[in-house]
Every structure is written in structure tokens, then in C-alpha cells.
Scaffold this motif. Structure first.
Motif, PDB file in Angstrom:
ATOM      1  N   GLN A 116       0.808  -1.212   0.000  1.00 16.02           N
ATOM      2  CA  GLN A 116       0.000   0.000   0.000  1.00 16.02           C
ATOM      3  C   GLN A 116       0.844   1.266   0.000  1.00 16.02           C
ATOM      4  O   GLN A 116       0.319   2.352  -0.265  1.00 16.02           O
ATOM      5  CB  GLN A 116      -0.921   0.018   1.216  1.00 16.02           C
ATOM      6  N   GLY A 117       2.106   1.134   0.308  1.00 17.30           N
ATOM      7  CA  GLY A 117       3.015   2.272   0.255  1.00 17.30           C
ATOM      8  C   GLY A 117       3.274   2.902   1.607  1.00 17.30           C
ATOM      9  O   GLY A 117       2.456   2.789   2.534  1.00 17.30           O
ATOM     10  N   THR A 118       4.414   3.565   1.710  1.00 10.11           N
ATOM     11  CA  THR A 118       4.774   4.308   2.916  1.00 10.11           C
ATOM     12  C   THR A 118       5.334   5.664   2.490  1.00 10.11           C
ATOM     13  O   THR A 118       6.124   5.746   1.545  1.00 10.11           O
ATOM     14  CB  THR A 118       5.781   3.524   3.779  1.00 10.11           C
ATOM     15  N   GLN A 119       4.913   6.714   3.180  1.00 18.03           N
ATOM     16  CA  GLN A 119       5.298   8.077   2.786  1.00 18.03           C
ATOM     17  C   GLN A 119       6.690   8.406   3.291  1.00 18.03           C
ATOM     18  O   GLN A 119       6.995   8.204   4.474  1.00 18.03           O
ATOM     19  CB  GLN A 119       4.300   9.085   3.353  1.00 18.03           C
ATOM     20  N   VAL A 120       7.506   8.935   2.417  1.00 18.67           N
ATOM     21  CA  VAL A 120       8.824   9.465   2.780  1.00 18.67           C
ATOM     22  C   VAL A 120       8.844  10.942   2.402  1.00 18.67           C
ATOM     23  O   VAL A 120       8.583  11.285   1.251  1.00 18.67           O
ATOM     24  CB  VAL A 120       9.954   8.720   2.052  1.00 18.67           C
ATOM     25  N   THR A 121       9.124  11.791   3.375  1.00 20.03           N
ATOM     26  CA  THR A 121       9.187  13.228   3.135  1.00 20.03           C
ATOM     27  C   THR A 121      10.545  13.739   3.580  1.00 20.03           C
ATOM     28  O   THR A 121      10.946  13.531   4.734  1.00 20.03           O
ATOM     29  CB  THR A 121       8.084  13.969   3.897  1.00 20.03           C
ATOM     30  N   VAL A 122      11.244  14.402   2.677  1.00  8.92           N
ATOM     31  CA  VAL A 122      12.571  14.933   2.964  1.00  8.92           C
ATOM     32  C   VAL A 122      12.490  16.452   2.904  1.00  8.92           C
ATOM     33  O   VAL A 122      12.172  17.028   1.870  1.00  8.92           O
ATOM     34  CB  VAL A 122      13.617  14.419   1.961  1.00  8.92           C
ATOM     35  N   SER A 123      12.779  17.075   4.029  1.00  9.24           N
ATOM     36  CA  SER A 123      12.709  18.538   4.099  1.00  9.24           C
ATOM     37  C   SER A 123      14.077  19.155   3.790  1.00  9.24           C
ATOM     38  O   SER A 123      15.115  18.582   4.096  1.00  9.24           O
ATOM     39  CB  SER A 123      12.244  18.977   5.488  1.00  9.24           C
ATOM     40  N   SER A 124      14.038  20.342   3.212  1.00  8.63           N
ATOM     41  CA  SER A 124      15.298  21.011   2.821  1.00  8.63           C
ATOM     42  C   SER A 124      15.814  21.899   3.935  1.00  8.63           C
ATOM     43  O   SER A 124      15.160  22.127   4.927  1.00  8.63           O
ATOM     44  CB  SER A 124      15.075  21.843   1.567  1.00  8.63           C
TER      45      SER A 124
END
Length: 124
Positions: A116-124
Motif C-alpha cells: 500500500q506504500g509508505t510516505q517518505v518526506t525529505v525537508s530542505s
């Protein structure tokens, strides 16, 4: 019922690391090639990495080569994606997939089973 469940996603700063896991249940995928794909908002799903059933061969998208490492533990029916030196452009939902055969493929159509997917968020 076969099922792939991803975990390990989250929010991380640029330059950081995350390790994604994909646990399979319902059947063993020890003879199947496995892969990771990702999909950013309003973008198509793209290949990230793949591994043969016996871990003998791996392949990576050019955008992640040298930063990401795919591995598997067939005894645990689990596939991993170690992500280092993360960049904001790595932000996406990451999906685990299992192919019908043991050899790897870079195209999504070759994979019959999806998580189902997993969210990856990379902040700058």
C-alpha cells in the motif's frame, strides 16, 4: 491472501537516512524478485531498486545509485531499502513489489504483488 506491508517511512531532513522494510505474509516470496518503486504527487510511479530472489544481483535507478541499498532476508520474508544522503526530490510514497519470477525487472508491469506504500518526506 498474499500481502506486502511497507514500514519505516517518515519525515527526515536533507542528508539524513531512513530504512524501509517490506514484510510479506500469506505466502513466501523467497523465489521472487522484489523491488521498490516510488510515486511523487501528480507523477507516475517510478522504479527505484530491485533484487533477484537469491540476492545475487541488484539494480538501481540512476537517481538513487550510490545512496540507496536494497537487500532481503528470505528467512524473514522481508525486503529492505536503506536510504542515505536523502534529498528533497526523494519525497514520495514508496511501494514494495514482488515479481512473478526470480529475475529482476525495472518496469512496474512485471510485478504482480504490491504493498500500500509508505510516505517518505525529505525537508530542505
Amino acid at each position: 491472501q498474499e500481502q506486502l506491508v511497507e514500514s519505516g517511512g517518515g519525515l527526515v531532513q536533507a542528508g539524513g537516512s531512513l530504512r524501509l522494510s517490506c514484510a510479506a505474509s500469506g505466502r513466501t516470496f523467497s523465489r521472487n524478485a522484489m523491488a521498490w518503486f516510488r510515486q511523487a504527487p501528480e507523477k507516475e510511479r517510478k522504479f527505484v531498486a530491485t533484487i533477484t530472489w537469491d540476492s545475487a544481483s541488484t539494480a538501481y535507478a540512476d537517481s538513487v545509485a550510490g545512496r540507496f541499498t536494497i537487500s532481503r532476508d528470505n528467512a524473514k520474508n522481508t525486503v529492505y531499502l536503506q536510504m542515505n544522503s536523502l534529498k528533497p526530490e526523494d519525497t514520495a510514497v514508496y511501494f514494495c513489489a514482488a515479481a512473478q519470477s526470480g529475475y529482476y525487472y525495472r518496469t512496474a508491469s512485471a510485478y504482480a504483488y504490491w504493498g500500500q506504500g509508505t510516505q517518505v518526506t525529505v525537508s530542505s
